[in-house]
Design an enzyme around this catalytic site. Structure first.
Site, PDB file in Angstrom:
ATOM      1  N   HIS A  76     130.267  55.846  43.388  1.00 13.17           N
ATOM      2  CA  HIS A  76     129.706  54.658  43.956  1.00 13.17           C
ATOM      3  C   HIS A  76     130.870  54.176  45.048  1.00 13.17           C
ATOM      4  CE1 HIS A  76     130.906  50.739  42.261  1.00 13.17           C
ATOM      5  NE2 HIS A  76     130.790  51.580  40.991  1.00 13.17           N
ATOM      6  N   ASP A 181     137.128  49.570  40.879  1.00 15.60           N
ATOM      7  CA  ASP A 181     135.463  49.974  40.517  1.00 15.60           C
ATOM      8  C   ASP A 181     134.726  50.057  41.862  1.00 15.60           C
ATOM      9  OD1 ASP A 181     133.027  50.089  39.568  1.00 15.60           O
ATOM     10  OD2 ASP A 181     132.884  48.175  38.722  1.00 15.60           O
ATOM     11  N   GLU A 210     125.186  50.721  44.462  1.00 18.87           N
ATOM     12  CA  GLU A 210     125.330  50.860  42.728  1.00 18.87           C
ATOM     13  C   GLU A 210     125.315  49.567  42.353  1.00 18.87           C
ATOM     14  OE1 GLU A 210     127.202  51.319  38.683  1.00 18.87           O
ATOM     15  OE2 GLU A 210     127.676  50.216  40.611  1.00 18.87           O
ATOM     16  N   GLU A 211     125.960  48.681  42.778  1.00 21.85           N
ATOM     17  CA  GLU A 211     126.338  47.391  42.165  1.00 21.85           C
ATOM     18  C   GLU A 211     124.929  46.390  42.206  1.00 21.85           C
ATOM     19  OE1 GLU A 211     128.794  46.823  40.405  1.00 21.85           O
ATOM     20  OE2 GLU A 211     130.545  47.541  41.321  1.00 21.85           O
ATOM     21  N   ASP A 233     132.988  56.663  37.066  1.00 18.22           N
ATOM     22  CA  ASP A 233     133.080  55.341  37.660  1.00 18.22           C
ATOM     23  C   ASP A 233     134.226  54.694  36.777  1.00 18.22           C
ATOM     24  OD1 ASP A 233     132.081  52.785  38.268  1.00 18.22           O
ATOM     25  OD2 ASP A 233     129.924  53.447  38.019  1.00 18.22           O
ATOM     26  N   HIS A 325     134.854  42.960  37.908  1.00 14.24           N
ATOM     27  CA  HIS A 325     134.115  42.020  38.927  1.00 14.24           C
ATOM     28  C   HIS A 325     134.753  40.637  39.060  1.00 14.24           C
ATOM     29  CE1 HIS A 325     130.095  44.491  38.428  1.00 14.24           C
ATOM     30  NE2 HIS A 325     131.059  45.309  38.574  1.00 14.24           N
TER      31      HIS A 325
END
Length: 359
Positions: A76, A181, A210-211, A233, A325
Site C-alpha cells: 500500500h 509503513d 489501506e489505512e 507490508d 503509526h
C-alpha cells in the site's frame, strides 16, 4: 544459523528510493505523489501500467504463455495522517486523524500541510502553563489543533491533508522514517519489478487507502483475478523490555533483526497454509532468517484480497518496525534485505502446483 545466500548482484534494497518515498506525502486518499514516483520507477520494467478509478497503480509483466499462473504482489502507498476540518482563525485548524493514530503521540509534533507542505505544529500548552490536573491527563484529540500561524492561514483550507514532518534517516542497520509503513513494501515491489522469471504472469498492485479499510486492495484484486497473492507490508515490533524487569515479553508480535515476518493469521485473514509452507520451505532451503508474526489484531491488504470474487489464496509477509503509526518508525535494513531475498525466490519458484494439495 547458516549464512544466508546473497542477493543477486542486480537486486539490492534501494535505500535512496526508500528515502524519497518515506519523505514524500501520501495520506490515505491523497496518494498522488507516491503514485507518480512508482510509475516513473517501474515503467521500463513492466508491460502494462494503469491507474484505476480509486488511484491504485496496477502493473503487469506478461509471460509468453497466457495460461500460466497469475501471481499478485501488493503493497500500500498510503500513510496515516490528518485532514483539516474547520478553520478556527489566526492560522489554527481543527483536524481529524486519517487512519489509526494514538492521540497521546500528537501534542507538539511538527507537521506539513497541503500540497505546498506548509510547516505547522500540533499545538499544546507549554508545561509552565499547565495545571497539575492537566499534566496527569491525556489531552483528547478533539481539543487539539494544527497551528500554521496567521501568515500561512490563507494558503491552507478545510479538506487539506497533513502528515508528520519527520525526515528519513539511517544509522547503520537502523532505518527511521515517518512512512516506512508501507513505503518499505512499495520500494520492495519496485525492486522486484526488475526480476524476469518468465514463468509467471506477475501482477503488481500499489494500493491506496489501506489505512482506512483496505479499500484499494479489494478493487485491485477484483481487476487482476490472481491465482494467489503475496502482500508485502510493515508490522509492529513490540520487542522492547517490559516495565517489570522479571516479566517475560510474550506479546512481542515480531522482533527487529529476526528476519521477515510471515503471517499465519491476523484479525482479517487466516493465511493460506500452502503459501505459508511454500515460503517457509524457500527460507529454510536458502538459509534466510524468518519469523512468524504472532496471531492477533491488525491486518494487511490480504484481508480484502482473499475475499475477492470466488476467493484468492493469500499470505502476508512484513518487515517489522517499532513505533508504528507514530511520527517515526524504526526498522532494520537487514530484515528488509532478507524480505527482498525471500520474495525474489518466490518470484523464481512460484507455480500453480503450490496450490495442488487441499488447503
Amino acid at each position: 544459523m547458516k549464512t544466508p545466500q546473497p542477493l543477486p548482484q542486480n537486486l539490492r534494497p534501494p535505500l535512496a528510493l526508500l528515502e524519497r518515498l518515506s519523505n514524500a506525502v501520501g495520506v490515505s486518499g491523497d496518494e498522488e505523489e507516491i503514485r507518480q514516483i512508482v510509475q516513473k520507477q517501474i515503467r521500463s520494467f513492466v508491460d502494462e501500467i494503469t491507474v484505476d478509478a480509486l488511484g491504485n497503480v496496477l502493473a503487469v509483466k506478461h509471460a509468453a504463455d497466457p495460461n500460466v499462473t497469475r501471481v499478485m504482489f501488493a503493497a500500500h502507498m498510503d500513510e496515516v495522517g490528518f485532514m483539516l476540518v474547520q478553520e478556527e482563525g489566526e492560522g489554527s485548524f481543527a483536524f481529524e486523524p486519517v487512519g489509526g493514530i494514538d492521540e497521546r503521540q500528537l501534542l507538539g509534533k511538527p507537521v506539513q500541510v497541503g500540497k505546498e507542505r506548509l510547516p505547522g505544529v500540533i499545538g499544546s500548552k507549554p508545561i509552565h502553563l499547565c495545571t497539575a490536573e492537566e499534566l496527569h491527563h491525556a489531552v483528547p484529540q478533539k481539543n487539539m489543533h494544527i497551528d500554521l500561524s496567521p501568515g500561512c492561514a490563507s494558503k491552507a483550507k478545510v479538506g487539506d491533508f497533513a502528515t508528520f514532518a519527520t525526515r528519513f534517516q539511517r544509522n547503520g542497520d537502523a532505518l527511521f522514517g515517518k512512512a516506512l509503513d508501507d513505503r518499505l513494501g512499495v520500494a520492495t515491489l519496485i525492486e522486484l519489478a526488475r526480476v524476469n522469471p518468465g514463468n509467471l504472469e506477475i501482477l503488481f498492485a500499489f494500493t491506496v487507502q489501506e489505512e482506512i479499510g483496505l479499500r484499494g486492495a479489494r478493487v485491485a484484486a477484483y481487476n487482476f483475478q490472481p491465482d494467489m497473492a503475496f502482500v508485502v507490508d510493515s508490522t509492529p515490533a513490540f520487542d522492547l523490555p517490559l516495565v517489570q524487569e522479571d516479566e517475560e515479553n510474550t506479546q512481542y508480535n515480531t522482533r527487529l533483526g529476526a528476519g521477515p515476518a510471515i503471517y499465519l493469521s491476523d484479525a482479517g485473514t487466516i493465511s493460506d497454509p500452502r503459501l505459508v509452507h511454500f515460503m517457509v520451505k524457500l527460507a529454510e532451503e536458502h538459509h534466510i532468517p524468518f519469523q512468524f508474526r504472532q496471531p492477533g489484531g491488525g491486518g494487511t491488504d490480504a484481508g480484502a484480497i482473499h475475499l475477492t470474487r470466488s476467493g484468492v489464496p493469500s499470505v502476508s509477509i512484513s518487515i517489522p518496525g517499532r513505533y508504528a503509526h507514530t511520527p517515526i518508525l524504526h526498522a532494520s535494513l537487514e530484515d528488509w534485505k532478507n524480505t527482498l531475498h525471500l520474495l525474489n525466490l518466490v518470484l523464481l519458484h512460484a507455480s500453480r502446483s503450490i496450490l495442488t494439495p487441499d488447503r
